[in-house]
Design a protein around this motif. Sequence first.
Motif, mmCIF file in Angstrom:
data_model
loop_
_atom_site.group_PDB
_atom_site.id
_atom_site.type_symbol
_atom_site.label_atom_id
_atom_site.label_comp_id
_atom_site.label_asym_id
_atom_site.label_seq_id
_atom_site.Cartn_x
_atom_site.Cartn_y
_atom_site.Cartn_z
ATOM 1 N N GLN A 18 0.822 -1.180 0.000
ATOM 2 C CA GLN A 18 0.000 0.000 0.000
ATOM 3 C C GLN A 18 0.875 1.256 0.000
ATOM 4 O OE1 GLN A 18 -2.597 -0.375 3.339
ATOM 5 N NE2 GLN A 18 -3.956 -1.828 2.318
ATOM 6 N N ALA A 19 0.262 2.373 -0.353
ATOM 7 C CA ALA A 19 0.997 3.630 -0.452
ATOM 8 C C ALA A 19 1.693 3.960 0.860
ATOM 9 C CB ALA A 19 0.016 4.754 -0.818
ATOM 10 N N SER A 20 2.849 4.587 0.729
ATOM 11 C CA SER A 20 3.636 4.919 1.899
ATOM 12 C C SER A 20 2.877 5.874 2.801
ATOM 13 C CB SER A 20 4.955 5.570 1.472
ATOM 14 O OG SER A 20 5.710 4.671 0.697
ATOM 15 N N LYS A 86 -0.412 5.281 -7.759
ATOM 16 C CA LYS A 86 -1.239 4.111 -7.453
ATOM 17 C C LYS A 86 -0.408 2.833 -7.365
ATOM 18 C CE LYS A 86 -5.214 4.085 -9.726
ATOM 19 N NZ LYS A 86 -6.147 4.206 -10.880
ATOM 20 N N GLN A 87 0.744 2.802 -8.057
ATOM 21 C CA GLN A 87 1.630 1.631 -8.022
ATOM 22 C C GLN A 87 2.726 1.759 -6.967
ATOM 23 O OE1 GLN A 87 3.071 1.420 -12.081
ATOM 24 N NE2 GLN A 87 0.981 1.341 -12.909
ATOM 25 N N ASN A 88 2.662 2.847 -6.170
ATOM 26 C CA ASN A 88 3.620 3.072 -5.074
ATOM 27 C C ASN A 88 5.059 3.255 -5.550
ATOM 28 O OD1 ASN A 88 1.373 2.583 -3.349
ATOM 29 N ND2 ASN A 88 1.779 0.390 -3.507
ATOM 30 N N LYS A 89 5.226 3.761 -6.771
ATOM 31 C CA LYS A 89 6.572 4.060 -7.250
ATOM 32 C C LYS A 89 7.084 5.371 -6.663
ATOM 33 C CE LYS A 89 6.293 1.589 -11.660
ATOM 34 N NZ LYS A 89 6.409 1.712 -13.137
ATOM 35 N N ASP A 91 6.002 8.504 -3.430
ATOM 36 C CA ASP A 91 5.155 8.805 -2.274
ATOM 37 C C ASP A 91 4.160 9.916 -2.584
ATOM 38 O OD1 ASP A 91 6.399 6.935 -0.523
ATOM 39 O OD2 ASP A 91 8.079 8.323 -0.264
ATOM 40 N N PRO A 219 -1.396 9.509 -2.544
ATOM 41 C CA PRO A 219 -2.139 8.247 -2.675
ATOM 42 C C PRO A 219 -3.491 8.321 -1.964
ATOM 43 C CG PRO A 219 0.148 7.806 -2.146
ATOM 44 C CD PRO A 219 -0.041 9.294 -2.007
ATOM 45 N N GLU A 222 -4.547 8.401 2.200
ATOM 46 C CA GLU A 222 -3.448 8.736 3.117
ATOM 47 C C GLU A 222 -3.725 10.094 3.768
ATOM 48 O OE1 GLU A 222 -1.121 6.987 4.205
ATOM 49 O OE2 GLU A 222 -1.031 5.289 2.835
#
Length: 269
Positions: A18-20, A86-89, A91, A219, A222
Amino acid sequence: MLRTILSAALLFAAALAQASSLESIQRNGTIVIGVRDSSPPFSVLDPQTRALKGYDIEFAQGIAKRLNVKPVFKTLESNDRLPWLKQNKVDIVVAVLSRTPEREKEIDFSVGYFVTDTRILAKKGRFKSDKDLVGAYLAAANASTGAKLLRQSFPKTKLAEFDDVPEMVKALQADIVEGVVDDAPVLAIALNKIPEAQRSRYALSDFALALEIYGVGIPKGEKALQTAINNALLEMEKSGEALAIFNRWFGPNSSAPIQRIFTINPSRN
């Protein structure tokens, strides 16, 4: 039992993916920020120093400073901005990202840190009103709000999408397209870069196609990170840093002088 263990492992892996969160960003001591490297004066790679600079870059640095973490920049293209979040590449994304209802379904946004309008760069006199858009062949950046605006609000135009503004301006000068659609300060920079002998042939349209509000992309869900970024932006406004950044890149002595028509505030601007 094995199936239960596998299910638990998959759930744990999904949670890690999941997102940072704000907590993990501060624990790691770094924040990975998606930025552009070819959108002056918002962000550009300095050919001499190989360092990124611009309005967006300074705001990204200001946010990182107030979160007490080190900014790590990852350059991306316009159509990477939402997928990378969305792919957490990354923050967060600070990359001339306009807030729209469609995008808000996929990601969250900070309060606006820049407000401008969308115009057309073209030969002088070509576009006097929006009626002149009918049948016109126009260029816009890939996955940009300008491209979406033309499709949704001006369907009688013809659209060509490019990776960046310099490519679009070359197409305009070669008479491949009749106009370049983007935000006013971006087009002002592009106009100033056209050789002086040719520059007088071109101008920005007197009318605006739409109002644009840039926000930091975050994201979805968050909330703690969103609140921290909003607080950082509001502090930058309160301290005068936000105005100083604006004047550095858009003030009277800049390459794209425009009036500041906004302040950063807790509302949606």
